[in-house]
Motif scaffolding. Structure first.
Motif, PDB file in Angstrom:
ATOM      1  N   PRO A  70       0.805  -1.232   0.000  1.00 50.49           N
ATOM      2  CA  PRO A  70       0.000   0.000   0.000  1.00 50.49           C
ATOM      3  C   PRO A  70       0.833   1.275   0.000  1.00 50.49           C
ATOM      4  O   PRO A  70       1.790   1.424   0.763  1.00 50.49           O
ATOM      5  CB  PRO A  70      -0.826  -0.126   1.292  1.00 50.49           C
ATOM      6  CG  PRO A  70      -0.961  -1.589   1.496  1.00 50.49           C
ATOM      7  CD  PRO A  70       0.369  -2.148   1.077  1.00 50.49           C
ATOM      8  N   ALA A  71       0.467   2.214  -0.863  1.00 49.58           N
ATOM      9  CA  ALA A  71       1.156   3.501  -0.964  1.00 49.58           C
ATOM     10  C   ALA A  71       0.238   4.487  -1.668  1.00 49.58           C
ATOM     11  O   ALA A  71      -0.673   4.096  -2.405  1.00 49.58           O
ATOM     12  CB  ALA A  71       2.474   3.359  -1.729  1.00 49.58           C
ATOM     13  N   VAL A  72       0.473   5.757  -1.415  1.00 53.59           N
ATOM     14  CA  VAL A  72      -0.270   6.835  -2.073  1.00 53.59           C
ATOM     15  C   VAL A  72       0.726   7.879  -2.549  1.00 53.59           C
ATOM     16  O   VAL A  72       1.604   8.293  -1.784  1.00 53.59           O
ATOM     17  CB  VAL A  72      -1.294   7.494  -1.110  1.00 53.59           C
ATOM     18  CG1 VAL A  72      -1.908   8.739  -1.753  1.00 53.59           C
ATOM     19  CG2 VAL A  72      -2.391   6.503  -0.739  1.00 53.59           C
ATOM     20  N   TRP A  73       0.602   8.268  -3.818  1.00 55.20           N
ATOM     21  CA  TRP A  73       1.423   9.341  -4.366  1.00 55.20           C
ATOM     22  C   TRP A  73       0.509  10.421  -4.927  1.00 55.20           C
ATOM     23  O   TRP A  73      -0.459  10.121  -5.636  1.00 55.20           O
ATOM     24  CB  TRP A  73       2.328   8.822  -5.487  1.00 55.20           C
ATOM     25  CG  TRP A  73       3.429   7.923  -5.025  1.00 55.20           C
ATOM     26  CD1 TRP A  73       4.612   8.285  -4.447  1.00 55.20           C
ATOM     27  CD2 TRP A  73       3.451   6.494  -5.097  1.00 55.20           C
ATOM     28  NE1 TRP A  73       5.377   7.169  -4.167  1.00 55.20           N
ATOM     29  CE2 TRP A  73       4.692   6.060  -4.548  1.00 55.20           C
ATOM     30  CE3 TRP A  73       2.554   5.525  -5.581  1.00 55.20           C
ATOM     31  CZ2 TRP A  73       5.040   4.719  -4.472  1.00 55.20           C
ATOM     32  CZ3 TRP A  73       2.905   4.195  -5.498  1.00 55.20           C
ATOM     33  CH2 TRP A  73       4.138   3.807  -4.950  1.00 55.20           C
ATOM     34  N   ALA A  74       0.797  11.658  -4.577  1.00 53.55           N
ATOM     35  CA  ALA A  74      -0.007  12.781  -5.043  1.00 53.55           C
ATOM     36  C   ALA A  74       0.887  13.737  -5.818  1.00 53.55           C
ATOM     37  O   ALA A  74       1.860  14.252  -5.271  1.00 53.55           O
ATOM     38  CB  ALA A  74      -0.653  13.503  -3.859  1.00 53.55           C
ATOM     39  N   GLY A  75       0.560  13.962  -7.079  1.00 51.23           N
ATOM     40  CA  GLY A  75       1.311  14.885  -7.915  1.00 51.23           C
ATOM     41  C   GLY A  75       0.461  16.085  -8.291  1.00 51.23           C
ATOM     42  O   GLY A  75      -0.639  16.278  -7.768  1.00 51.23           O
ATOM     43  N   GLU A  76       0.937  16.866  -9.209  1.00 42.73           N
ATOM     44  CA  GLU A  76       0.207  18.064  -9.618  1.00 42.73           C
ATOM     45  C   GLU A  76      -1.074  17.719 -10.367  1.00 42.73           C
ATOM     46  O   GLU A  76      -2.065  18.442 -10.284  1.00 42.73           O
ATOM     47  CB  GLU A  76       1.099  18.941 -10.500  1.00 42.73           C
ATOM     48  CG  GLU A  76       2.288  19.539  -9.775  1.00 42.73           C
ATOM     49  CD  GLU A  76       3.115  20.413 -10.695  1.00 42.73           C
ATOM     50  OE1 GLU A  76       2.935  20.291 -11.939  1.00 42.73           O
ATOM     51  OE2 GLU A  76       3.919  21.207 -10.204  1.00 42.73           O
ATOM     52  N   ASP A  77      -1.051  16.614 -11.107  1.00 38.49           N
ATOM     53  CA  ASP A  77      -2.181  16.286 -11.975  1.00 38.49           C
ATOM     54  C   ASP A  77      -3.027  15.121 -11.506  1.00 38.49           C
ATOM     55  O   ASP A  77      -4.162  14.965 -11.944  1.00 38.49           O
ATOM     56  CB  ASP A  77      -1.683  15.974 -13.393  1.00 38.49           C
ATOM     57  CG  ASP A  77      -1.022  17.171 -14.049  1.00 38.49           C
ATOM     58  OD1 ASP A  77      -1.420  18.309 -13.728  1.00 38.49           O
ATOM     59  OD2 ASP A  77      -0.123  16.971 -14.884  1.00 38.49           O
ATOM     60  N   ARG A  78      -2.487  14.272 -10.636  1.00 40.57           N
ATOM     61  CA  ARG A  78      -3.231  13.058 -10.309  1.00 40.57           C
ATOM     62  C   ARG A  78      -2.862  12.520  -8.942  1.00 40.57           C
ATOM     63  O   ARG A  78      -1.837  12.883  -8.353  1.00 40.57           O
ATOM     64  CB  ARG A  78      -2.956  11.979 -11.364  1.00 40.57           C
ATOM     65  CG  ARG A  78      -1.472  11.617 -11.435  1.00 40.57           C
ATOM     66  CD  ARG A  78      -1.209  10.502 -12.417  1.00 40.57           C
ATOM     67  NE  ARG A  78       0.212  10.241 -12.543  1.00 40.57           N
ATOM     68  CZ  ARG A  78       0.729   9.124 -13.010  1.00 40.57           C
ATOM     69  NH1 ARG A  78      -0.058   8.155 -13.380  1.00 40.57           N
ATOM     70  NH2 ARG A  78       2.033   8.964 -13.102  1.00 40.57           N
ATOM     71  N   LEU A  79      -3.720  11.623  -8.476  1.00 42.01           N
ATOM     72  CA  LEU A  79      -3.504  10.885  -7.240  1.00 42.01           C
ATOM     73  C   LEU A  79      -3.383   9.412  -7.615  1.00 42.01           C
ATOM     74  O   LEU A  79      -4.254   8.863  -8.297  1.00 42.01           O
ATOM     75  CB  LEU A  79      -4.678  11.086  -6.278  1.00 42.01           C
ATOM     76  CG  LEU A  79      -4.604  10.348  -4.934  1.00 42.01           C
ATOM     77  CD1 LEU A  79      -3.493  10.939  -4.067  1.00 42.01           C
ATOM     78  CD2 LEU A  79      -5.942  10.441  -4.204  1.00 42.01           C
ATOM     79  N   LEU A  80      -2.292   8.786  -7.203  1.00 39.20           N
ATOM     80  CA  LEU A  80      -2.076   7.371  -7.485  1.00 39.20           C
ATOM     81  C   LEU A  80      -2.210   6.596  -6.186  1.00 39.20           C
ATOM     82  O   LEU A  80      -1.447   6.826  -5.233  1.00 39.20           O
ATOM     83  CB  LEU A  80      -0.696   7.147  -8.093  1.00 39.20           C
ATOM     84  CG  LEU A  80      -0.372   5.720  -8.546  1.00 39.20           C
ATOM     85  CD1 LEU A  80      -1.291   5.304  -9.693  1.00 39.20           C
ATOM     86  CD2 LEU A  80       1.078   5.608  -8.978  1.00 39.20           C
ATOM     87  N   VAL A  81      -3.186   5.703  -6.127  1.00 39.91           N
ATOM     88  CA  VAL A  81      -3.485   4.946  -4.915  1.00 39.91           C
ATOM     89  C   VAL A  81      -3.170   3.475  -5.171  1.00 39.91           C
ATOM     90  O   VAL A  81      -3.791   2.841  -6.023  1.00 39.91           O
ATOM     91  CB  VAL A  81      -4.972   5.098  -4.520  1.00 39.91           C
ATOM     92  CG1 VAL A  81      -5.263   4.293  -3.257  1.00 39.91           C
ATOM     93  CG2 VAL A  81      -5.330   6.561  -4.326  1.00 39.91           C
ATOM     94  N   LEU A 165      -4.369  19.668  -2.332  1.00 38.35           N
ATOM     95  CA  LEU A 165      -3.826  19.352  -3.653  1.00 38.35           C
ATOM     96  C   LEU A 165      -4.941  19.120  -4.661  1.00 38.35           C
ATOM     97  O   LEU A 165      -4.842  19.525  -5.824  1.00 38.35           O
ATOM     98  CB  LEU A 165      -2.928  18.114  -3.564  1.00 38.35           C
ATOM     99  CG  LEU A 165      -1.570  18.312  -2.902  1.00 38.35           C
ATOM    100  CD1 LEU A 165      -0.886  16.973  -2.701  1.00 38.35           C
ATOM    101  CD2 LEU A 165      -0.690  19.230  -3.751  1.00 38.35           C
ATOM    102  N   ALA A 166      -6.015  18.457  -4.217  1.00 38.73           N
ATOM    103  CA  ALA A 166      -7.146  18.206  -5.114  1.00 38.73           C
ATOM    104  C   ALA A 166      -7.810  19.506  -5.549  1.00 38.73           C
ATOM    105  O   ALA A 166      -8.150  19.686  -6.723  1.00 38.73           O
ATOM    106  CB  ALA A 166      -8.166  17.298  -4.417  1.00 38.73           C
ATOM    107  N   GLU A 167      -7.982  20.416  -4.608  1.00 35.54           N
ATOM    108  CA  GLU A 167      -8.624  21.694  -4.946  1.00 35.54           C
ATOM    109  C   GLU A 167      -7.767  22.514  -5.901  1.00 35.54           C
ATOM    110  O   GLU A 167      -8.279  23.129  -6.843  1.00 35.54           O
ATOM    111  CB  GLU A 167      -8.894  22.481  -3.659  1.00 35.54           C
ATOM    112  CG  GLU A 167      -9.942  21.835  -2.763  1.00 35.54           C
ATOM    113  CD  GLU A 167     -10.079  22.559  -1.437  1.00 35.54           C
ATOM    114  OE1 GLU A 167      -9.270  23.498  -1.192  1.00 35.54           O
ATOM    115  OE2 GLU A 167     -10.975  22.198  -0.649  1.00 35.54           O
ATOM    116  N   ARG A 168      -6.452  22.516  -5.678  1.00 35.37           N
ATOM    117  CA  ARG A 168      -5.562  23.292  -6.540  1.00 35.37           C
ATOM    118  C   ARG A 168      -5.364  22.648  -7.902  1.00 35.37           C
ATOM    119  O   ARG A 168      -5.175  23.344  -8.903  1.00 35.37           O
ATOM    120  CB  ARG A 168      -4.203  23.478  -5.853  1.00 35.37           C
ATOM    121  CG  ARG A 168      -4.248  24.340  -4.607  1.00 35.37           C
ATOM    122  CD  ARG A 168      -2.853  24.733  -4.163  1.00 35.37           C
ATOM    123  NE  ARG A 168      -2.036  23.573  -3.813  1.00 35.37           N
ATOM    124  CZ  ARG A 168      -1.991  23.042  -2.598  1.00 35.37           C
ATOM    125  NH1 ARG A 168      -2.732  23.554  -1.620  1.00 35.37           N
ATOM    126  NH2 ARG A 168      -1.214  22.006  -2.339  1.00 35.37           N
TER     127      ARG A 168
END
Length: 205
Positions: A70-81, A165-168
Protein backbone atom coordinates in the motif's frame (compact mmCIF):
# COMPACT_ATOMS: atom_id res chain seq x y z
CA UNK A 1 5.60 -13.86 -8.67
CA UNK A 2 6.07 -11.98 -11.88
CA UNK A 3 3.73 -9.86 -13.89
CA UNK A 4 3.36 -6.65 -15.80
CA UNK A 5 4.91 -3.64 -14.15
CA UNK A 6 2.76 -1.50 -11.89
CA UNK A 7 1.94 2.11 -12.77
CA UNK A 8 4.70 4.39 -11.63
CA UNK A 9 4.35 7.20 -9.13
CA UNK A 10 4.06 10.72 -10.51
CA UNK A 11 7.50 11.95 -11.53
CA UNK A 12 7.12 15.14 -9.48
CA UNK A 13 4.99 13.87 -6.59
CA UNK A 14 4.28 16.61 -4.06
CA UNK A 15 3.30 14.07 -1.41
CA UNK A 16 3.93 10.38 -0.83
CA UNK A 17 2.46 8.26 1.94
CA UNK A 18 3.20 4.78 3.26
CA UNK A 19 2.56 3.11 6.61
CA UNK A 20 5.83 2.49 8.49
CA UNK A 21 4.02 0.26 10.95
CA UNK A 22 2.49 -1.81 8.17
CA UNK A 23 5.83 -2.22 6.40
CA UNK A 24 7.56 -3.26 9.63
CA UNK A 25 4.84 -5.81 10.37
CA UNK A 26 5.10 -7.13 6.82
CA UNK A 27 8.86 -7.61 7.05
CA UNK A 28 8.48 -9.50 10.33
CA UNK A 29 5.72 -11.72 8.93
CA UNK A 30 7.74 -12.47 5.80
CA UNK A 31 10.75 -13.39 7.91
CA UNK A 32 8.59 -15.66 10.08
CA UNK A 33 7.04 -17.32 7.02
CA UNK A 34 10.47 -17.85 5.46
CA UNK A 35 11.79 -19.39 8.69
CA UNK A 36 8.87 -21.75 9.31
CA UNK A 37 8.30 -22.59 5.66
CA UNK A 38 11.98 -23.05 4.91
CA UNK A 39 12.40 -25.36 7.88
CA UNK A 40 9.44 -27.47 6.73
CA UNK A 41 10.79 -27.65 3.18
CA UNK A 42 14.28 -28.66 4.26
CA UNK A 43 13.43 -31.02 7.14
CA UNK A 44 9.93 -32.16 6.31
CA UNK A 45 9.06 -35.63 5.08
CA UNK A 46 6.52 -36.95 2.62
CA UNK A 47 4.15 -34.26 1.41
CA UNK A 48 5.18 -31.77 4.10
CA UNK A 49 7.73 -29.90 1.95
CA UNK A 50 5.19 -29.56 -0.87
CA UNK A 51 2.49 -28.38 1.52
CA UNK A 52 4.92 -25.82 2.96
CA UNK A 53 5.86 -24.63 -0.52
CA UNK A 54 2.21 -24.28 -1.53
CA UNK A 55 1.46 -22.47 1.73
CA UNK A 56 4.28 -20.00 1.11
CA UNK A 57 3.08 -19.43 -2.45
CA UNK A 58 -0.35 -18.53 -1.05
CA UNK A 59 0.64 -16.56 2.05
CA UNK A 60 3.64 -14.50 0.90
CA UNK A 61 1.72 -12.53 -1.80
CA UNK A 62 -1.05 -11.79 0.72
CA UNK A 63 1.41 -10.49 3.31
CA UNK A 64 3.07 -8.30 0.69
CA UNK A 65 -0.30 -7.04 -0.55
CA UNK A 66 -1.62 -5.95 2.84
CA UNK A 67 1.57 -4.65 4.46
CA UNK A 68 4.37 -3.66 2.08
CA UNK A 69 2.46 -2.76 -1.08
CA UNK A 70 0.00 0.00 0.00
CA UNK A 71 1.16 3.50 -0.96
CA UNK A 72 -0.27 6.83 -2.07
CA UNK A 73 1.42 9.34 -4.37
CA UNK A 74 -0.01 12.78 -5.04
CA UNK A 75 1.31 14.88 -7.92
CA UNK A 76 0.21 18.06 -9.62
CA UNK A 77 -2.18 16.29 -11.98
CA UNK A 78 -3.23 13.06 -10.31
CA UNK A 79 -3.50 10.89 -7.24
CA UNK A 80 -2.08 7.37 -7.49
CA UNK A 81 -3.49 4.95 -4.91
CA UNK A 82 -1.85 1.54 -4.57
CA UNK A 83 -4.01 -0.72 -2.43
CA UNK A 84 -3.55 -4.45 -1.69
CA UNK A 85 -4.97 -5.82 -4.93
CA UNK A 86 -5.38 -2.86 -7.25
CA UNK A 87 -3.81 0.41 -8.27
CA UNK A 88 -6.12 3.36 -8.94
CA UNK A 89 -5.08 6.43 -10.91
CA UNK A 90 -7.30 9.42 -10.17
CA UNK A 91 -6.90 12.67 -12.12
CA UNK A 92 -7.66 15.50 -9.73
CA UNK A 93 -10.62 16.64 -11.82
CA UNK A 94 -12.34 13.31 -11.11
CA UNK A 95 -11.89 13.57 -7.32
CA UNK A 96 -15.06 14.63 -5.54
CA UNK A 97 -13.89 14.43 -1.93
CA UNK A 98 -11.05 13.23 0.28
CA UNK A 99 -12.04 12.34 3.82
CA UNK A 100 -11.06 10.41 6.93
CA UNK A 101 -13.63 8.90 9.28
CA UNK A 102 -12.80 5.47 10.63
CA UNK A 103 -10.73 4.98 7.47
CA UNK A 104 -9.14 7.24 4.88
CA UNK A 105 -10.88 7.33 1.54
CA UNK A 106 -11.29 9.28 -1.66
CA UNK A 107 -14.51 9.69 -3.64
CA UNK A 108 -14.12 9.89 -7.40
CA UNK A 109 -16.61 9.50 -10.26
CA UNK A 110 -19.28 8.22 -7.88
CA UNK A 111 -17.08 5.51 -6.34
CA UNK A 112 -15.21 5.27 -3.04
CA UNK A 113 -11.60 4.11 -2.84
CA UNK A 114 -9.89 3.28 0.45
CA UNK A 115 -6.43 4.70 1.17
CA UNK A 116 -4.75 1.73 2.82
CA UNK A 117 -1.43 3.59 3.09
CA UNK A 118 -3.00 6.22 5.39
CA UNK A 119 -4.48 4.28 8.33
CA UNK A 120 -6.63 6.20 10.79
CA UNK A 121 -5.64 5.95 14.45
CA UNK A 122 -8.41 6.98 16.84
CA UNK A 123 -5.85 7.08 19.63
CA UNK A 124 -3.68 9.61 17.79
CA UNK A 125 -6.77 11.63 16.91
CA UNK A 126 -7.88 11.79 20.55
CA UNK A 127 -4.35 12.66 21.66
CA UNK A 128 -4.19 15.57 19.21
CA UNK A 129 -7.64 16.77 20.30
CA UNK A 130 -6.61 16.73 23.97
CA UNK A 131 -3.46 18.67 23.12
CA UNK A 132 -5.48 21.37 21.34
CA UNK A 133 -8.01 21.57 24.18
CA UNK A 134 -5.27 21.84 26.78
CA UNK A 135 -3.49 24.59 24.84
CA UNK A 136 -6.76 26.53 24.46
CA UNK A 137 -7.56 26.21 28.17
CA UNK A 138 -4.09 27.38 29.16
CA UNK A 139 -4.09 30.20 26.63
CA UNK A 140 -0.95 28.81 24.99
CA UNK A 141 -0.02 30.71 21.81
CA UNK A 142 -0.70 28.73 18.64
CA UNK A 143 2.95 28.62 17.57
CA UNK A 144 4.11 27.30 20.94
CA UNK A 145 1.31 24.73 20.96
CA UNK A 146 2.28 23.52 17.49
CA UNK A 147 5.88 23.11 18.61
CA UNK A 148 4.71 20.98 21.52
CA UNK A 149 2.98 18.57 19.13
CA UNK A 150 0.82 18.42 15.97
CA UNK A 151 -2.70 19.77 16.18
CA UNK A 152 -4.02 16.96 13.98
CA UNK A 153 -3.49 13.23 13.90
CA UNK A 154 -1.12 12.19 11.08
CA UNK A 155 -3.93 10.67 9.01
CA UNK A 156 -6.10 13.79 9.36
CA UNK A 157 -3.18 16.01 8.38
CA UNK A 158 -2.47 13.82 5.35
CA UNK A 159 -6.10 14.02 4.26
CA UNK A 160 -6.04 17.80 4.68
CA UNK A 161 -2.93 18.00 2.48
CA UNK A 162 -4.51 15.79 -0.19
CA UNK A 163 -7.69 17.85 -0.08
CA UNK A 164 -5.68 20.99 -0.74
CA UNK A 165 -3.83 19.35 -3.65
CA UNK A 166 -7.15 18.21 -5.11
CA UNK A 167 -8.62 21.69 -4.95
CA UNK A 168 -5.56 23.29 -6.54
CA UNK A 169 -5.11 20.65 -9.20
CA UNK A 170 -8.70 20.13 -10.35
CA UNK A 171 -8.57 22.89 -12.95
CA UNK A 172 -5.21 21.94 -14.44
CA UNK A 173 -5.29 20.83 -18.05
CA UNK A 174 -3.29 17.70 -17.27
CA UNK A 175 -5.59 16.76 -14.38
CA UNK A 176 -8.61 15.97 -16.54
CA UNK A 177 -9.84 12.45 -17.19
CA UNK A 178 -11.55 9.47 -15.60
CA UNK A 179 -10.26 7.09 -12.93
CA UNK A 180 -8.28 4.08 -14.14
CA UNK A 181 -8.01 0.82 -12.21
CA UNK A 182 -5.41 -1.91 -12.61
CA UNK A 183 -5.67 -5.18 -10.69
CA UNK A 184 -2.51 -6.66 -9.16
CA UNK A 185 -2.66 -10.03 -10.91
CA UNK A 186 1.03 -10.58 -10.11
CA UNK A 187 -0.08 -11.03 -6.48
CA UNK A 188 -3.55 -12.49 -6.98
CA UNK A 189 -2.53 -15.29 -9.36
CA UNK A 190 0.25 -16.93 -7.29
CA UNK A 191 -1.84 -16.68 -4.13
CA UNK A 192 -4.78 -18.47 -5.77
CA UNK A 193 -2.48 -21.10 -7.29
CA UNK A 194 -0.84 -21.69 -3.91
CA UNK A 195 -4.23 -22.08 -2.22
CA UNK A 196 -5.43 -24.58 -4.83
CA UNK A 197 -2.22 -26.58 -4.56
CA UNK A 198 -2.40 -26.60 -0.77
CA UNK A 199 -6.03 -27.76 -0.76
CA UNK A 200 -5.29 -30.38 -3.39
CA UNK A 201 -2.27 -31.77 -1.56
CA UNK A 202 -4.06 -31.75 1.80
CA UNK A 203 -7.17 -33.43 0.36
CA UNK A 204 -5.40 -36.28 -1.41
CA UNK A 205 -2.71 -36.83 1.22
Amino acid sequence: MTGSSSPKAPEHADRSYRSPGGIAAGVLLLALAAWLGGDAIVRGEGRTPWLALAGLLCVVPLVIAFTVRPAVWAGEDRLLVRNPFRTVTLPWASVEAVRAGYSSEVLAAGRTYQLWAIPVSLRQRKRAARRVSRAAAEGTPRVAAAQAGPERAPADQAIEDLRGLAERGATREGAQGAPAVRWAYELIAPSVVGLLLFVGLATFA
